[in-house]
Write a protein that holds these residues in place. Structure first.
Motif, short mmCIF file in Angstrom:
data_model
loop_
_atom_site.label_atom_id
_atom_site.label_comp_id
_atom_site.label_asym_id
_atom_site.label_seq_id
_atom_site.Cartn_x
_atom_site.Cartn_y
_atom_site.Cartn_z
N MET A 168 -23.48 3.46 -22.10
CA MET A 168 -23.63 4.40 -20.98
C MET A 168 -22.98 5.75 -21.27
O MET A 168 -21.86 5.80 -21.77
N LEU A 169 -23.68 6.78 -20.92
CA LEU A 169 -23.11 8.13 -21.03
C LEU A 169 -21.93 8.25 -20.09
O LEU A 169 -21.97 7.76 -18.97
N LYS B 184 -22.62 13.89 -19.01
CA LYS B 184 -23.64 14.32 -18.06
C LYS B 184 -23.32 15.70 -17.51
O LYS B 184 -24.18 16.57 -17.41
N LYS C 33 -25.47 19.14 -17.86
CA LYS C 33 -25.86 19.90 -16.66
C LYS C 33 -25.35 21.33 -16.72
O LYS C 33 -26.06 22.28 -16.36
N THR D 91 -32.50 6.40 -32.10
CA THR D 91 -31.87 7.20 -31.05
C THR D 91 -31.78 8.66 -31.47
O THR D 91 -32.12 9.57 -30.70
N VAL E 231 -34.71 11.07 -31.28
CA VAL E 231 -34.91 11.75 -30.00
C VAL E 231 -33.81 12.79 -29.77
O VAL E 231 -34.08 13.97 -29.58
N THR F 15 -34.03 17.01 -29.38
CA THR F 15 -34.18 17.51 -28.02
C THR F 15 -33.07 18.52 -27.75
O THR F 15 -31.89 18.19 -27.86
N VAL G 100 -34.87 20.28 -22.39
CA VAL G 100 -34.49 19.65 -21.12
C VAL G 100 -34.90 20.55 -19.96
O VAL G 100 -35.46 20.08 -18.97
N ARG H 29 -38.62 20.43 -19.44
CA ARG H 29 -39.07 19.16 -18.85
C ARG H 29 -38.76 19.06 -17.37
O ARG H 29 -39.28 18.19 -16.69
N GLU H 30 -37.86 19.89 -16.91
CA GLU H 30 -37.52 19.82 -15.49
C GLU H 30 -38.71 20.19 -14.62
O GLU H 30 -38.89 19.66 -13.54
N MET I 273 -28.89 4.64 -21.59
CA MET I 273 -27.63 5.36 -21.56
C MET I 273 -27.33 5.95 -20.19
O MET I 273 -26.21 6.42 -19.95
N VAL I 274 -28.31 5.97 -19.33
CA VAL I 274 -28.08 6.38 -17.94
C VAL I 274 -28.76 5.34 -17.04
O VAL I 274 -29.86 4.87 -17.37
N CYS J 259 -27.30 12.75 -9.46
CA CYS J 259 -28.67 13.24 -9.45
C CYS J 259 -29.21 13.47 -8.05
O CYS J 259 -29.07 12.61 -7.18
N THR K 181 -37.88 15.29 -11.18
CA THR K 181 -37.97 16.43 -12.09
C THR K 181 -36.80 16.49 -13.07
O THR K 181 -36.64 17.47 -13.79
N CYS K 182 -35.98 15.45 -13.09
CA CYS K 182 -34.78 15.51 -13.92
C CYS K 182 -35.11 15.45 -15.41
O CYS K 182 -35.62 14.45 -15.92
N GLY K 183 -34.80 16.53 -16.10
CA GLY K 183 -35.10 16.61 -17.52
C GLY K 183 -34.23 15.67 -18.33
O GLY K 183 -34.64 15.17 -19.38
N ILE K 184 -33.03 15.44 -17.85
CA ILE K 184 -32.12 14.54 -18.55
C ILE K 184 -32.70 13.13 -18.51
O ILE K 184 -32.79 12.45 -19.53
N LYS L 187 -35.77 12.14 -18.17
CA LYS L 187 -36.96 11.99 -19.03
C LYS L 187 -36.56 11.80 -20.48
O LYS L 187 -37.11 10.97 -21.20
N THR L 188 -35.58 12.57 -20.90
CA THR L 188 -35.13 12.46 -22.28
C THR L 188 -34.53 11.09 -22.56
O THR L 188 -34.82 10.47 -23.59
N PHE L 189 -33.75 10.61 -21.62
CA PHE L 189 -33.07 9.34 -21.87
C PHE L 189 -33.98 8.13 -21.68
O PHE L 189 -33.65 7.03 -22.12
N ASP M 37 -36.91 8.35 -23.08
CA ASP M 37 -37.39 8.34 -24.47
C ASP M 37 -36.40 7.63 -25.38
O ASP M 37 -36.80 6.86 -26.26
N VAL M 38 -35.12 7.91 -25.16
CA VAL M 38 -34.10 7.27 -25.98
C VAL M 38 -34.13 5.77 -25.77
O VAL M 38 -34.11 4.99 -26.73
#
Lengths: 145, 145
Positions: free
Chosen positions: A1-2, A7, A11, A122, A125, A129, A134, A137-138, B88-89, B103, B108-111, B113-115, B117-118
């Motif tokens: 976990m992050l 995070k 942000k 991992t 990606v 990225t 990021v 993608r928002e 990871m999240v 969150c 729309t959270c870009g983070i 979406k990325t995670f 993928d991870v």
DNA sequence: TAAAAAGACTATAGAAGTAGTAGACTTTAT
DNA sequence: ATAAAGTCTACTACTTCTATAGTCTTTTTA
């Protein structure tokens, strides 16, 4: 976990990325806007600054801004600053290699080999990225490639 | 990082996999052989048993053995038992989904979406690597595909 | 040049999670 | 009946994570 630290770091970088072009952003404003505990954010920004990702200016009219293009700041590097190794076992880490306590023979360790594969997957990606990705993608549903 | 619990679990499963065909293995022997604290191993084996991966027998001549083929026990499932989510999240978790505290707008959270993928990249390895694969990789340099 | 506005840096406290230990109980073979 | 196993629950020590506090330094500007 992050960790929350990571995070928050992401942000903050995203917010600063969006703020590019404008005058620097103060910690307090950033903390309010992103709902991050002020003093905690302070530490995080310091770390990012000392790692060369942020530019800071003291005194009235000061604040933080990105020191690189959003497209040149990769998540893998941020994670390493805030959370350390990306691999799930120290012996499979690229940048923080350490022998596992439990391991006698690393060369033939099947666990290690597997987790090197995981690490590579991992990183494929995270090392590709960027903060710019990021941000992109928002808004739209898909990006990348 | 993997917890020691998870590492011990994998090691125990590998050892029991190699022991298949023979009489069940006692906790004490397994603990000694794999250098795992006995009482800690006890708990881990219990978890694995309650999850259906191990068969146990009490009393003299008892012990533990695999309850499935080594080829049918995947690392992803083991990790989930011992360490919980693989993502990871929490908001990117397949089996342990939970909204992230920080969150506001998940869509729309870009983070996120990325995670996701991870997570997918990680699972591509872990959900396809079985205890049998780990054992196979211990000896020869390459395996899989 | 003093005051105020910012960041820099260090220390510390509280909460949560991880690793490991202890002990009493149950089942089974001999 | 006894001994050899596993079962189950509670607890402790330790570490890491999150957050807060306070003091110091730099810079702007009135």
């Amino acid at each position: 976990m992050l960790s929350k630290k990571t995070k928050y770091a992401i942000k903050a970088l995203v917010a600063l990325g969006k703020n590019a072009g404008n005058p620097p952003m103060q910690i307090v404003r950033l903390a309010e806007q992103e709902m991050i505990p002020r003093k905690f954010l302070e530490q995080i920004l310091l770390d990012m600054r000392n790692a060369g990702y942020l530019y800071s200016k003291k005194g009235a009219g000061g604040g933080y801004s990105l020191n690189k293009e959003p497209g040149d700041i990769y998540l893998a590097d941020i994670l390493r600053i805030t959370d350390g190794p990306i691999a799930m076992v120290p012996c499979a880490s690229l940048k923080f290699y350490r022998k596992c306590d439990e391991c006698h023979d690393e060369i033939t360790c099947g666990i290690r080999k597997t987790f090197i594969d995981v690490r590579d997957a991992t990183l494929k990606v995270l090392a590709q990225t960027s903060i710019a990705d990021v941000i992109a993608r928002e808004t739209d549903g898909n990006f990348r490639e």
